[in-house]
Design a protein around this motif. Structure first.
Motif, mmCIF file in Angstrom:
data_model
loop_
_atom_site.group_PDB
_atom_site.id
_atom_site.type_symbol
_atom_site.label_atom_id
_atom_site.label_comp_id
_atom_site.label_asym_id
_atom_site.label_seq_id
_atom_site.Cartn_x
_atom_site.Cartn_y
_atom_site.Cartn_z
ATOM 1 N N LEU A 1 6.507 -16.377 2.908
ATOM 2 C CA LEU A 1 6.660 -14.941 2.743
ATOM 3 C C LEU A 1 6.657 -14.534 1.281
ATOM 4 O O LEU A 1 7.130 -15.262 0.415
ATOM 5 N N LEU A 2 6.120 -13.348 1.054
ATOM 6 C CA LEU A 2 6.177 -12.764 -0.279
ATOM 7 C C LEU A 2 7.596 -12.292 -0.559
ATOM 8 O O LEU A 2 8.296 -11.839 0.347
ATOM 9 N N VAL A 3 7.984 -12.385 -1.810
ATOM 10 C CA VAL A 3 9.257 -11.809 -2.227
ATOM 11 C C VAL A 3 8.940 -10.521 -2.972
ATOM 12 O O VAL A 3 8.490 -10.541 -4.109
ATOM 13 N N TRP A 4 9.129 -9.442 -2.281
ATOM 14 C CA TRP A 4 8.869 -8.138 -2.880
ATOM 15 C C TRP A 4 10.167 -7.352 -2.856
ATOM 16 O O TRP A 4 10.448 -6.622 -1.903
ATOM 17 N N LYS A 5 10.954 -7.540 -3.892
ATOM 18 C CA LYS A 5 12.239 -6.852 -3.948
ATOM 19 C C LYS A 5 12.232 -5.702 -4.932
ATOM 20 O O LYS A 5 13.131 -4.880 -4.932
ATOM 21 N N HIS A 6 11.247 -5.713 -5.792
ATOM 22 C CA HIS A 6 11.217 -4.674 -6.817
ATOM 23 C C HIS A 6 10.948 -3.316 -6.176
ATOM 24 O O HIS A 6 10.093 -3.202 -5.302
ATOM 25 N N PRO A 7 11.676 -2.285 -6.631
ATOM 26 C CA PRO A 7 11.473 -0.953 -6.025
ATOM 27 C C PRO A 7 10.056 -0.417 -6.176
ATOM 28 O O PRO A 7 9.641 0.426 -5.385
ATOM 29 N N HIS A 8 9.319 -0.918 -7.164
ATOM 30 C CA HIS A 8 7.949 -0.434 -7.342
ATOM 31 C C HIS A 8 7.039 -0.803 -6.169
ATOM 32 O O HIS A 8 5.944 -0.264 -6.057
ATOM 33 N N HIS A 9 7.466 -1.722 -5.339
ATOM 34 C CA HIS A 9 6.644 -2.073 -4.183
ATOM 35 C C HIS A 9 6.690 -0.995 -3.112
ATOM 36 O O HIS A 9 5.901 -1.021 -2.178
ATOM 37 N N PHE A 10 7.643 -0.085 -3.255
ATOM 38 C CA PHE A 10 7.826 0.918 -2.223
ATOM 39 C C PHE A 10 7.608 2.308 -2.805
ATOM 40 O O PHE A 10 8.350 2.751 -3.673
ATOM 41 N N ASP A 11 6.569 2.965 -2.338
ATOM 42 C CA ASP A 11 6.287 4.320 -2.793
ATOM 43 C C ASP A 11 6.900 5.288 -1.797
ATOM 44 O O ASP A 11 6.390 5.463 -0.694
ATOM 45 N N ARG A 12 7.994 5.887 -2.178
ATOM 46 C CA ARG A 12 8.673 6.733 -1.185
ATOM 47 C C ARG A 12 8.064 8.112 -1.087
ATOM 48 O O ARG A 12 8.482 8.924 -0.277
ATOM 49 N N TRP A 13 7.087 8.387 -1.922
ATOM 50 C CA TRP A 13 6.500 9.719 -1.889
ATOM 51 C C TRP A 13 5.257 9.781 -1.016
ATOM 52 O O TRP A 13 4.891 10.823 -0.500
ATOM 53 N N GLN A 14 4.566 8.686 -0.919
ATOM 54 C CA GLN A 14 3.244 8.783 -0.304
ATOM 55 C C GLN A 14 2.867 7.514 0.457
ATOM 56 O O GLN A 14 2.987 6.409 -0.075
ATOM 57 N N ASP A 15 2.412 7.713 1.675
ATOM 58 C CA ASP A 15 1.798 6.619 2.411
ATOM 59 C C ASP A 15 0.306 6.643 2.118
ATOM 60 O O ASP A 15 -0.295 7.705 2.051
ATOM 61 N N ARG A 16 -0.258 5.479 1.953
ATOM 62 C CA ARG A 16 -1.706 5.379 1.757
ATOM 63 C C ARG A 16 -2.236 4.326 2.709
ATOM 64 O O ARG A 16 -1.504 3.458 3.144
ATOM 65 N N PRO A 17 -3.530 4.403 3.021
ATOM 66 C CA PRO A 17 -4.076 3.443 3.980
ATOM 67 C C PRO A 17 -4.013 2.017 3.428
ATOM 68 O O PRO A 17 -4.431 1.771 2.308
ATOM 69 N N CYS A 18 -3.495 1.134 4.220
ATOM 70 C CA CYS A 18 -3.414 -0.280 3.857
ATOM 71 C C CYS A 18 -4.816 -0.818 3.573
ATOM 72 O O CYS A 18 -5.762 -0.520 4.309
ATOM 73 N N ALA A 19 -4.941 -1.599 2.510
ATOM 74 C CA ALA A 19 -6.243 -2.159 2.133
ATOM 75 C C ALA A 19 -6.778 -3.118 3.193
ATOM 76 O O ALA A 19 -7.964 -3.403 3.226
ATOM 77 N N LEU A 20 -5.899 -3.589 4.045
ATOM 78 C CA LEU A 20 -6.317 -4.599 5.018
ATOM 79 C C LEU A 20 -6.419 -4.056 6.440
ATOM 80 O O LEU A 20 -7.385 -4.329 7.131
ATOM 81 N N CYS A 21 -5.422 -3.292 6.883
ATOM 82 C CA CYS A 21 -5.464 -2.848 8.282
ATOM 83 C C CYS A 21 -5.726 -1.353 8.421
ATOM 84 O O CYS A 21 -5.867 -0.861 9.533
ATOM 85 N N LYS A 22 -5.775 -0.646 7.296
ATOM 86 C CA LYS A 22 -6.116 0.788 7.255
ATOM 87 C C LYS A 22 -5.025 1.717 7.807
ATOM 88 O O LYS A 22 -5.221 2.926 7.864
ATOM 89 N N GLN A 23 -3.920 1.159 8.224
ATOM 90 C CA GLN A 23 -2.814 2.002 8.678
ATOM 91 C C GLN A 23 -2.007 2.452 7.456
ATOM 92 O O GLN A 23 -1.910 1.722 6.473
ATOM 93 N N PRO A 24 -1.428 3.646 7.536
ATOM 94 C CA PRO A 24 -0.677 4.138 6.370
ATOM 95 C C PRO A 24 0.505 3.223 6.032
ATOM 96 O O PRO A 24 1.173 2.711 6.924
#
Ligand SMILES: [Zn+2]
Length: 91
Positions: free
Chosen positions: A22-45
């Motif tokens: 598993l990836l360790v993504w704890k930094h708050p920058h990994h989470f954009d609380r303002w905007q969902d964008r389409p996933c580069a892989l599955c295209k879901q927001p």
């Protein structure tokens, strides 16, 4: 510059996890609380972001690493947060 909050960790990619890990993504920058964008892989927001500001679900990134282990290591497209190395207590 004010020092009112804790010293921010640098937002830097560290190691690429081994396939199936598993990836360790704890930094708050990994989470954009303002905007969902389409996933580069599955295209879901998704509100999740890679270190390169690429919108991607964490689970999708992990699945991509598992499916493309060589490319994952060479490109460093998705990596865990850089861990400040100090003691080997426990995470
Ligand atoms: Zn996804």
């Amino acid at each position: 510059m004010s020092a009112k909050s804790r010293k921010p960790e640098p937002f830097k990619p560290g190691t690429v996890p081994a396939p199936g890990e598993l990836l360790v993504w704890k930094h708050p920058h990994h989470f954009d609380r303002w905007q969902d964008r389409p996933c580069a892989l599955c295209k879901q927001p998704t509100p999740m972001r890679s270190h390169h500001d690429e919108p991607v679900h964490k689970v999708c990134a992990e699945a991509w690493i598992t499916a493309n282990p060589v490319k994952a290591r060479q490109s460093g497209r998705f990596a865990s947060d850089a861990q400040p190395k100090r003691s080997r207590t426990q995470a």
